[in-house]
Structures are given as structure tokens and as C-alpha cells.
Design an enzyme around this catalytic site. Sequence first.
Site, PDB file in Angstrom:
ATOM      1  N   GLU A   1     145.324  10.179 -61.032  1.00 31.76           N
ATOM      2  CA  GLU A   1     145.033  10.510 -59.632  1.00 31.76           C
ATOM      3  C   GLU A   1     144.982  12.017 -59.466  1.00 31.76           C
ATOM      4  OE1 GLU A   1     144.586  11.206 -55.734  1.00 31.76           O
ATOM      5  OE2 GLU A   1     144.218   9.257 -56.699  1.00 31.76           O
ATOM      6  N   GLN A   2     143.959  12.501 -58.750  1.00 33.30           N
ATOM      7  CA  GLN A   2     143.775  13.944 -58.624  1.00 33.30           C
ATOM      8  C   GLN A   2     144.802  14.604 -57.703  1.00 33.30           C
ATOM      9  OE1 GLN A   2     139.964  14.953 -56.971  1.00 33.30           O
ATOM     10  NE2 GLN A   2     140.223  13.679 -55.146  1.00 33.30           N
TER      11      GLN A   2
ATOM     12  N   ARG B   1     148.208   2.474 -44.176  1.00 34.79           N
ATOM     13  CA  ARG B   1     147.675   2.655 -45.529  1.00 34.79           C
ATOM     14  C   ARG B   1     148.690   3.304 -46.471  1.00 34.79           C
ATOM     15  NH1 ARG B   1     142.178   2.627 -46.791  1.00 34.79           N
ATOM     16  NH2 ARG B   1     140.838   1.857 -45.128  1.00 34.79           N
TER      17      ARG B   1
ATOM     18  N   TYR C   1     145.692  -2.541 -33.648  1.00 32.81           N
ATOM     19  CA  TYR C   1     146.711  -3.477 -34.117  1.00 32.81           C
ATOM     20  C   TYR C   1     147.952  -2.699 -34.549  1.00 32.81           C
ATOM     21  CZ  TYR C   1     144.208  -2.259 -38.468  1.00 32.81           C
ATOM     22  OH  TYR C   1     143.578  -1.585 -39.486  1.00 32.81           O
TER      23      TYR C   1
ATOM     24  N   ASP D   1     135.328   0.865 -53.393  1.00 28.83           N
ATOM     25  CA  ASP D   1     134.356   1.693 -52.681  1.00 28.83           C
ATOM     26  C   ASP D   1     133.472   2.505 -53.616  1.00 28.83           C
ATOM     27  OD1 ASP D   1     135.166   0.811 -50.225  1.00 28.83           O
ATOM     28  OD2 ASP D   1     136.272   2.607 -49.668  1.00 28.83           O
TER      29      ASP D   1
END
Length: 388
Positions: free
Chosen positions: A30-31, A104, A210, A288
Site C-alpha cells: 500500500e502506498q 469505510r 444511513y 475498481d
Amino acid sequence: MRVAVVGGGIGGLSAALQLLKAGLDAHVYEQAPRITEIGAGIQISPNASRLLHRLGLGPAMDAVGVRPLAVHQRRWDNGRTLQRAPVGREVEAIFGAPYYHFHRADLATLLADALPPERLHLGHKLLDLARKGERVTACFENGATAEADLLVGADGIHSRVRHLLFGPEKPRFTGCVAWRGLVPAERIKHLGIEVASHNWMGPDGHVVHYWVAGGRMMNVVCVVEHGDWTKESWTDRGEVADVLARYEGWHPTVRALIGAFPETFVWALHDRAELPRWSDRRVTLLGDACHPMLPMMAQGAAQSIEDGAALASLLKAMPGDIPSALARYEAVRKPRATKLQQASAANRKRFHLPDGPEQQKRDEAMAASGDRSIANIGWLYAHDAAVV
């Protein structure tokens, strides 16, 4: 088999966990210097939550997630119910897994915590790939390299891996602009908002909101047509006054939510042309990076989790033939992802219909059968991506 996963978002982390469970030697690169997720709310439906529960993550998910009772779709001005479909105990009983709402960052953190620390490599920004024979070498900005039998690009909508495989691509601005806000519960306690996914539909726009973070915050996303903001960034700050102006005349609950924003962020919604293929020799894409979709089906993260499950199952079943496993991965995943991309694009139009005959037909159809009813959504929720 050593697998290098480039990208430590929800798709990359969940893929690595599923690869490890399948007995593969998976590492995540991961960057960023730490695991984080830009944005706020995310919906994880049973087709994805069952895969995470199999990894033993159920208790951690229950600790930080919210289990909504329903999806409630309403009219923009008077709040009239167009459709209210269950997603609580009834959905869990039928499909064998719960529906969740998360912040998230909460979901990303619990996935990272489940990964053995030595398998998560932070501060590794991909520069280039070198392929020789049956090995792939990832070259990072910090001077490090990683050699693997297979490299998976799970590095999101601006994927560096995709760029290196297939060259630059040009995002297409859809004309839609979105604002998001995260509202503390105490600011809107007086509104008495149900624990559900709410979708207010109106001319040239809709609003989804929500509860997340164990019910401590309300995630709100406002999407409009004909926006003049074109930057595809989730970190650009907007003005709350601009959002209120675009939703003039909408239901008081909608305007009260917007007015309670501590701050708002604005971004333009883009899409991309469908990729003719996802893989090249021993490099493939996930989430994605290969099938970005508009958020109108709430399936972006769920589909990336499904990708990881399918890929892990196929690599376990075909350990000596990575190219064939990748061909099969694309064959089983691409049609489903494409169907959801198309459904998301169709919902964009349906959610934003101007008042008139077409809108009335939509409302009648929702009242009669409902696209989110158990009968109509079963194809999505019942799917088990690990069975390939």
C-alpha cells in the site's frame, strides 16, 4: 504460490485474507503510510458479508457496523414512500448473511487488523512492473522490490497497475456531482431517523443517507445532474450553502440533514469504458481497477470482495496453471460486474427523473413489485462468489 496485492483498500485487504485462507503466500503493498479510507459510508450486502464472515470477521463487523432494517425510497418533496424493502432479519434468514452499513475506515481497519502484520507493507508506491518468465517484479518508489508468481492490481479507480498493463485511459465525466457529509448523531437526534438506508428521489438529483460507526454518525450523499464541478477527488472541500441551494424545496428532513453538515466534500462522478480484458500473463486486476461503477447500486466494495473470493478459489483449484486460472476468473466475474455497472448507470437515470409521466410509471412499478424486494434482489444477494 506467492501473490503480491498492490493496494491496501477494502478490495486488496479482503483479497489477501481470502488468498491466505486458500493457502497462498499473499502480501499487500500500500502506498499510504497507514491504512485509511477516504470517504465515509459503505454498504456491504449479504453477497459480500458472507465471504467476510467465513474469514471469522463477524464479531468485529458487528462491533463497528450497523445492521439496517430496510431500504426506504421516498419522494423528494413530500416524503411519500415509493418502496420500503426489508434488509434486516428477513434478508439474513433467507440469504444466510446480514446486511451492514460501515464507515469505510472502520471496515478497512478491521480487515487490516486481521492480516498478519508481516504481510502488510505500507509506504510502497508502485512505479513499474518487470516480468520475466513465470515471475513478476514490482518496483516501488522507496527503492524496494517484490517478486511474485502473480500480481493483483487492487489499487482503485486510478490504478497504476491498469495503466502499466493497458496504457493511459481517459475518465468520462457523467455530468453528476456529489457532496458528502458525516453528521454526528446528536445534531440530528430530533429528526428520529430510522435505522435504514434512505433514498430521496427527485428531479435531477437524489439523496442517500444511513447510520454508520455503530450509530454515532449519519452518512449523507447528495448527487445532482448538470453539475459544474469536474474534479474526480474525494478530498476537495465544498460549501454547505451550495448544497442547500441545489436542494431548495426538498423535504425538510433532507434540508435539515444538509444543514447539519460540519463540513462537506465535493467530487465529480466519472465512468470508464469497459476493459476488453483484466489480465495479462501473470498480472490481473480487481475491484475498481477493472470495473468501476457508479454508486447507485451500492455494490462497488461488495464486488471487489467477491473478486477476491473468486480469485482465491480458482488459484487454489488450479495451482499449477495461473494463466488458465486468470482466464477463468475473468470469465466468471466480468459478466456479473458488467451487469452491475449497467444497473448502476440505469439507476442514475431512474433516481433523477423529472416529475411527469415517466416518473409516475417508475413510482407505480416500485409500489407494485419493487426492485429491492426479496424476489427481485435475490440474484444479487444469494450469489456465492467463492463457488466457481
